[in-house]
Scaffold this active site. Structure first.
Site, PDB file in Angstrom:
ATOM      1  N   HIS A 108      25.728 -11.480  70.399  1.00 43.36           N
ATOM      2  CA  HIS A 108      27.024 -11.074  70.956  1.00 43.36           C
ATOM      3  C   HIS A 108      27.812 -12.307  71.372  1.00 43.36           C
ATOM      4  O   HIS A 108      28.029 -12.572  72.556  1.00 43.36           O
ATOM      5  CB  HIS A 108      26.812 -10.130  72.143  1.00 43.36           C
ATOM      6  CG  HIS A 108      26.082  -8.876  71.776  1.00 43.36           C
ATOM      7  ND1 HIS A 108      26.606  -7.924  70.937  1.00 43.36           N
ATOM      8  CD2 HIS A 108      24.855  -8.430  72.119  1.00 43.36           C
ATOM      9  CE1 HIS A 108      25.744  -6.932  70.788  1.00 43.36           C
ATOM     10  NE2 HIS A 108      24.667  -7.214  71.486  1.00 43.36           N
ATOM     11  N   GLU A 123      18.374  -2.896  71.087  1.00 38.79           N
ATOM     12  CA  GLU A 123      16.968  -3.078  71.458  1.00 38.79           C
ATOM     13  C   GLU A 123      16.356  -1.754  71.921  1.00 38.79           C
ATOM     14  O   GLU A 123      15.229  -1.395  71.523  1.00 38.79           O
ATOM     15  CB  GLU A 123      16.840  -4.119  72.563  1.00 38.79           C
ATOM     16  CG  GLU A 123      15.406  -4.331  73.031  1.00 38.79           C
ATOM     17  CD  GLU A 123      15.322  -5.187  74.282  1.00 38.79           C
ATOM     18  OE1 GLU A 123      14.434  -4.927  75.113  1.00 38.79           O
ATOM     19  OE2 GLU A 123      16.156  -6.109  74.445  1.00 38.79           O
ATOM     20  N   THR A 140      14.928  -5.840  77.801  1.00 39.69           N
ATOM     21  CA  THR A 140      14.520  -7.211  78.162  1.00 39.69           C
ATOM     22  C   THR A 140      15.611  -7.979  78.900  1.00 39.69           C
ATOM     23  O   THR A 140      15.313  -8.878  79.688  1.00 39.69           O
ATOM     24  CB  THR A 140      14.129  -8.003  76.898  1.00 39.69           C
ATOM     25  OG1 THR A 140      15.219  -7.991  75.970  1.00 39.69           O
ATOM     26  CG2 THR A 140      12.888  -7.432  76.255  1.00 39.69           C
ATOM     27  N   CYS A 151      12.368  -9.880  80.136  1.00 41.24           N
ATOM     28  CA  CYS A 151      11.710 -11.125  79.726  1.00 41.24           C
ATOM     29  C   CYS A 151      11.933 -12.196  80.795  1.00 41.24           C
ATOM     30  O   CYS A 151      12.966 -12.238  81.474  1.00 41.24           O
ATOM     31  CB  CYS A 151      12.207 -11.599  78.361  1.00 41.24           C
ATOM     32  SG  CYS A 151      13.873 -12.246  78.335  1.00 41.24           S
ATOM     33  N   SER A 205      28.856  -9.470  75.459  1.00 41.53           N
ATOM     34  CA  SER A 205      27.455  -9.760  75.753  1.00 41.53           C
ATOM     35  C   SER A 205      27.046  -9.141  77.090  1.00 41.53           C
ATOM     36  O   SER A 205      27.586  -9.495  78.143  1.00 41.53           O
ATOM     37  CB  SER A 205      27.227 -11.278  75.784  1.00 41.53           C
ATOM     38  OG  SER A 205      25.943 -11.578  76.259  1.00 41.53           O
ATOM     39  N   SER A 206      26.058  -8.237  77.043  1.00 40.91           N
ATOM     40  CA  SER A 206      25.623  -7.565  78.274  1.00 40.91           C
ATOM     41  C   SER A 206      24.954  -8.542  79.232  1.00 40.91           C
ATOM     42  O   SER A 206      25.135  -8.453  80.447  1.00 40.91           O
ATOM     43  CB  SER A 206      24.676  -6.418  77.940  1.00 40.91           C
ATOM     44  OG  SER A 206      23.507  -6.905  77.312  1.00 40.91           O
ATOM     45  N   ASN A 207      24.168  -9.485  78.687  1.00 41.43           N
ATOM     46  CA  ASN A 207      23.476 -10.406  79.591  1.00 41.43           C
ATOM     47  C   ASN A 207      24.450 -11.372  80.262  1.00 41.43           C
ATOM     48  O   ASN A 207      24.267 -11.758  81.414  1.00 41.43           O
ATOM     49  CB  ASN A 207      22.362 -11.158  78.850  1.00 41.43           C
ATOM     50  CG  ASN A 207      22.886 -11.976  77.680  1.00 41.43           C
ATOM     51  OD1 ASN A 207      23.452 -13.037  77.874  1.00 41.43           O
ATOM     52  ND2 ASN A 207      22.679 -11.484  76.464  1.00 41.43           N
ATOM     53  N   SER A 252      23.379 -15.390  74.823  1.00 44.23           N
ATOM     54  CA  SER A 252      23.978 -15.450  73.488  1.00 44.23           C
ATOM     55  C   SER A 252      24.906 -16.640  73.323  1.00 44.23           C
ATOM     56  O   SER A 252      25.516 -16.807  72.260  1.00 44.23           O
ATOM     57  CB  SER A 252      24.760 -14.160  73.202  1.00 44.23           C
ATOM     58  OG  SER A 252      23.914 -13.032  73.276  1.00 44.23           O
TER      59      SER A 252
END
Length: 681
Positions: free
Chosen positions: A39, A126, A164, A192, A220-222, A264
């Site tokens: 992403h 995921e 994760t 993770c 991007s979710s993270n 990402s």
């Protein structure tokens, strides 16, 4: 302006592995990623520029195009693998090892009778993949509120796990809530560790700086989670895709600025931000110059824009351990790694370029994760090579290539930096079982097939006709230079039962087994082996067939020279029995000269088997009975030598023939004729 970088930031292992793998696969052919591999627009643009396509479903992939499908780090459900197999599509699986482990955790839980709860976004690829491996029966919640809407069964067993990249604090909140609601709850924190470390590092960073810059893609979710974490702690948190998107008016000269990035976000984007801000941190008070340019405009002017697939000119900085560093007038230096300088792996770059040389290079990747620009010189050479090959194919011209590798079914030839396949049947004029001797040779080839629709182009070359023409020319030239009686020198190319072949420089000459020695040779391998260099004489040339007959026999050493003088008829000779056959025995008179004693000439008494009378190595006396000069044969007689020996015995009557005395001979002497007087009486 003090700039602080988070302890953990940027590309995670799984994403970086998938991106690198996809770009590497693209060098070998067409590639399609099943879904966005990451992403991040910058990385995706880079991949698209490299010729990598992104498809949402396998229906968009045509198996006829010979495309390799990339499975991204998020993983795929079993239905995807089934579809790949059914359609015969090639694929490379870059599912993150941590994601694979989480899939196993979910499958094992279901096998043990547990219901699976996954925290995260139900539409995240995921989670879609993990859910697919357990029959799409997972309960997916992204918040405590969503968990509260589920009707939990008192007698059921549940397993709680997570996406994760899910927020650690959000997972903890859901875990506490469900622990009170569910009696039989197992918990596996499958976020993770790098994600947890990245979130903890962002939290720590936000607590110690005046402002936080979160670099990442808006999708991007993270990266969004990092922003949310930092924003809760530090209101002066800014979410931007690139540093040039940052509005500097919100930053003060004395601010302490923290920088972090989502999983990402490539490392080079962060290094770019650090470099740019560091270069200008001492000039913040002059953000507006005389022309009225803003700080962001000034930063943008300092950057050279590079993109994957470009061919640019740079200057060689250094060559270390086979790797070439190149100045591209970019924020990062370029590097030509081992294997990207030349198609020939044995080439030493230091032998071809030196510091200060200008060199054309192909951009493989704008960043390699460590801030370097990955370059290729061999790709530039190949681009020119493709043009030359295309021209040669259209105009039926020959091209020069070096054979670099022996592969199944043929050879790989480097033609102008392009790897070209040569089938075994097209490598030589005649069938050759072992082509290994050709590796390393530089030869002419013709382009037999060229398909530009394939990526890379399908190119097949050959030299069968070329080799045949060259062999004919060499044969005619060699034949014209030979004459009967001429002495020639050449290596033995092959040995057969009937003789040996000698390379005469464009034509082979045959030494028949009968011409290998003046003596008797059973098998040519007794005298010669492949590779031996021999001197021979030309005894016959056939211009029509191109065949040349040779001999190793030196006429000057012919044992039949003056043989009638050395071995006159009727003379007694001494020789050694060298071979016994049913019809007699061969006796060696001198080296390379034998005579035959027929079985009838061995003794006066009847001899049924020569071996009953004679043995190999036994010395015997014999008489020269006959000599055939044309057939080069000598007939001997042992029994005649016995008679001659008696006629020449001494006066004492010593035995000359074994078993016979002089007295025996007298008794057997014929009676004298009677006189006339004796008749009258």
């Amino acid at each position: 302006m003090d700039i602080v970088l988070a302890d953990v930031y940027g590309f995670c292992f799984g994403v970086e592995r998938a991106v690198d793998g996809a770009l590497k696969a693209r060098l070998e052919g067409d590639v399609a990623c099943l879904g966005a591999i990451t992403h991040n627009k910058t990385v995706l643009d880079e991949m698209k520029n490299a010729g990598i396509s992104i498809v949402d479903t396998l229906d968009e992939v045509d198996e006829k195009d010979d495309v390799t499908v990339i499975i991204r780090a998020h993983g795929e459900p079993p239905t995807t693998y089934g579809a790949l197999k059914d359609r015969g599509l090639k694929y490379i699986d870059f599912t993150c090892p941590i994601v694979l482990k989480n899939q196993e955790i979910a499958k094992n839980a279901v096998a043990q009778g547990c219901k699976v709860i996954i925290t995260g976004n139900k539409n995240h690829p995921e989670i879609v993949a993990i859910n697919g491996w357990i029959g799409n029966e997972a309960i997916i919640v992204a918040s405590v509120a969503e968990a509260g809407d589920v009707a939990w069964q008192d007698d059921a067993q549940y397993l709680l796990m997570s996406q994760t990249t899910f927020c650690g604090s959000a997972f903890d909140e859901i875990k506490i809530f469900l622990d009170e609601k569910i009696k039989n709850l197992k918990i596996e924190n499958t976020i993770c560790k790098p994600t947890i470390d990245r979130q903890e590092a962002a939290k720590s960073l936000a607590e110690q700086v005046d402002a936080v810059i979160v670099l990442g893609d808006m999708t991007s979710s993270n990266a969004k989670k990092l922003y949310d974490i930092c924003k809760k702690i530090n209101p002066n948190t800014y979410f931007v895709e690139k540093i040039k998107n940052l509005s500097l008016k919100n930053l003060a000269r004395s601010d302490k600025i923290g920088i972090t990035a989502g999983a990402s976000t490539p490392h080079a984007t962060i290094k770019e931000a650090l470099k740019i801000m560091s270069e200008f941190e001492n000039n913040v008070e002059n953000l507006e110059n005389e022309a009225g340019e803003s700080f962001a405009d000034m930063l943008q002017e300092t950057l050279t824009v590079l993109r994957t697939g470009q061919v640019v000119t740079g200057k060689v900085i250094s060559i270390v351990n086979g790797e070439v560093m190149v100045d591209l007038q970019y924020k990062s230096d370029g590097i030509i790694q081992r294997g990207q300088f030349s198609e020939n792996k044995d080439v030493n770059p230091a032998d071809h370029v030196k510091p200060g040389d200008e060199i054309d290079v192909y951009i493989l990747r704008v960043n390699d994760g460590d801030g370097n620009v990955l370059l290729s010189k061999k790709r530039v050479d190949a681009q020119k090579g493709y043009k030359d090959i295309d021209h040669a194919f259209e105009n039926k011209e020959l091209v020069l290539g070096k054979i670099v590798e022996l592969v199944k079914g043929g050879l790989i030839v480097n033609i102008g930096g392009v790897r070209v396949f040569v089938p075994s049947s097209q490598a030589t004029a005649r069938f050759t079982k072992d082509l290994s001797s050709l590796v390393g040779q530089e030869l002419e080839f013709e382009i037999l097939e060229l398909n530009k629709q394939k990526r890379p182009w399908r190119i097949i070359a050959g030299r069968k006709d070329i080799a045949a023409r060259q062999e004919n020319e060499a044969r005619e030239k060699a034949l014209a230079s030979l004459a009967e009686g001429m002495k020639v020198t050449g290596p033995v190319t092959s040995v057969a039962n009937f003789g040996a072949f000698i390379d005469l420089g464009g034509i082979d000459g045959l030494i028949h087994v009968s011409e290998l020695s003046w003596g008797r040779i059973k098998n040519p391998s007794e005298v010669l082996k492949v590779g031996d260099v021999v001197e021979a004489y030309v005894i016959k040339i056939n211009p029509e067939t191109g065949k040349v007959s040779l001999t190793l026999k030196d006429i000057a050493n012919d044992p039949w020279n003056n043989i009638e003088e050395r071995y006159p008829l009727g003379s007694i000779v001494v020789g050694k029995v060298v071979r016994i056959v049913p019809f007699g025995a061969f006796v060696e008179l001198e080296e390379n000269l034998d005579g035959l004693v027929h079985i009838s000439q061995i003794a006066y008494e009847h001899v049924k088997n020569p071996e009953d009378v004679l043995t190999i190595g036994q010395e015997v006396e014999a008489v020269i009975m006959e000599m055939d000069m044309e057939k080069r044969k000598i007939s001997l007689s042992i029994k005649e030598a016995l008679v001659v020996d008696y006629d020449t015995e001494d006066a004492e009557g010593e035995e000359a023939i074994e078993g016979y005395s002089s007295e025996d001979y007298e008794q057997e002497a014929p009676v004298e004729a009677a006189t006339d007087d004796e008749i009258a009486e």
